[in-house]
Write an enzyme that holds these catalytic residues in place. Structure first.
Site, PDB file in Angstrom:
ATOM      1  N   CYS A  58       6.127 -34.267  57.147  1.00 28.85           N
ATOM      2  CA  CYS A  58       5.685 -35.693  56.593  1.00 28.85           C
ATOM      3  C   CYS A  58       4.404 -35.931  56.083  1.00 28.85           C
ATOM      4  CB  CYS A  58       5.945 -36.599  57.940  1.00 28.85           C
ATOM      5  SG  CYS A  58       5.659 -38.506  57.439  1.00 28.85           S
ATOM      6  N   CYS A  61       2.115 -37.971  58.785  1.00 33.78           N
ATOM      7  CA  CYS A  61       1.594 -37.643  59.871  1.00 33.78           C
ATOM      8  C   CYS A  61       1.638 -36.109  60.167  1.00 33.78           C
ATOM      9  CB  CYS A  61       2.227 -38.242  61.151  1.00 33.78           C
ATOM     10  SG  CYS A  61       3.990 -38.061  61.251  1.00 33.78           S
ATOM     11  N   CYS A 105      10.764 -40.755  59.719  1.00 37.12           N
ATOM     12  CA  CYS A 105       9.996 -39.800  60.214  1.00 37.12           C
ATOM     13  C   CYS A 105      10.069 -40.247  61.887  1.00 37.12           C
ATOM     14  CB  CYS A 105       8.581 -39.682  59.776  1.00 37.12           C
ATOM     15  SG  CYS A 105       7.516 -38.564  60.792  1.00 37.12           S
ATOM     16  N   CYS A 108       6.079 -41.229  62.930  1.00 36.61           N
ATOM     17  CA  CYS A 108       5.262 -42.188  62.334  1.00 36.61           C
ATOM     18  C   CYS A 108       6.301 -43.528  61.702  1.00 36.61           C
ATOM     19  CB  CYS A 108       4.244 -41.689  61.246  1.00 36.61           C
ATOM     20  SG  CYS A 108       4.889 -41.343  59.859  1.00 36.61           S
ATOM     21  N   CYS A 129      18.510 -37.038  51.044  1.00 36.34           N
ATOM     22  CA  CYS A 129      17.790 -36.977  49.965  1.00 36.34           C
ATOM     23  C   CYS A 129      16.565 -37.771  50.036  1.00 36.34           C
ATOM     24  CB  CYS A 129      18.954 -38.260  49.088  1.00 36.34           C
ATOM     25  SG  CYS A 129      18.591 -38.495  47.531  1.00 36.34           S
TER      26      CYS A 129
END
Length: 152
Positions: A58, A61, A105, A108, A129
């Protein structure tokens, strides 16, 4: 109405101002306003690292999300993955353009993209995607003791 996740909803909680100071406007827009990159415009769309070269995390984070091995060429114009690290992604139903499944995610709450099933492109029958602006490629060894799994 703000699309920004409630700070206490996820383990990594920061204010909008804190995220904005860490991310570019485009990254913030994708991750926390659920914007979408134009097809074919993202830096990772045509990027295919070898399986042992690293993993995708991510952008906000650094939560490990996808192995390099899970990335495949779907031809959709965005980076595509057929599985994620177990527990790294959560889903929500997104009715903004018909019924879709949004992927976020798990640490976060940042918007990654959408997951699609039933296309028969891979053995898992899933296509994550993902917006390039929501992830970063981390070179080196993949996280240890982390399994990959389907999200749906």
């Amino acid at each position: 109405m703000s699309k920004f996740p409630a700070p206490s909803q996820y383990p990594v909680a920061k204010s909008a101002e804190e995220w904005k100071s860490k991310l570019t406007p485009k990254e913030y827009g994708v991750l926390f306003n659920k914007d979408t990159e134009r097809a074919g415009s993202g830096e990772y769309d045509k990027f295919y690292p070898k399986a042992d070269e690293g993993h995708f995390a991510c952008k906000a984070c650094n939560n490990p999300l996808y192995s390099a091995e899970a990335k495949f060429n779907s031809g959709c114009g965005w980076p595509a993955f057929d599985k994620c690290y177990h527990g790294s992604v959560v889903t929500e139903v997104d009715n903004s353009w018909g019924r879709r499944v949004e992927i976020l995610c798990a640490k976060c709450g940042g918007h990654l993209g959408h997951v699609f099933e039933g296309e028969r492109m891979t053995p898992t029958n899933e296509r994550h995607c993902v917006n390039s602006a929501s992830v970063t490629f981390i070179k080196g060894e993949a996280p240890k003791d982390v399994e990959e799994s389907k999200v749906l």
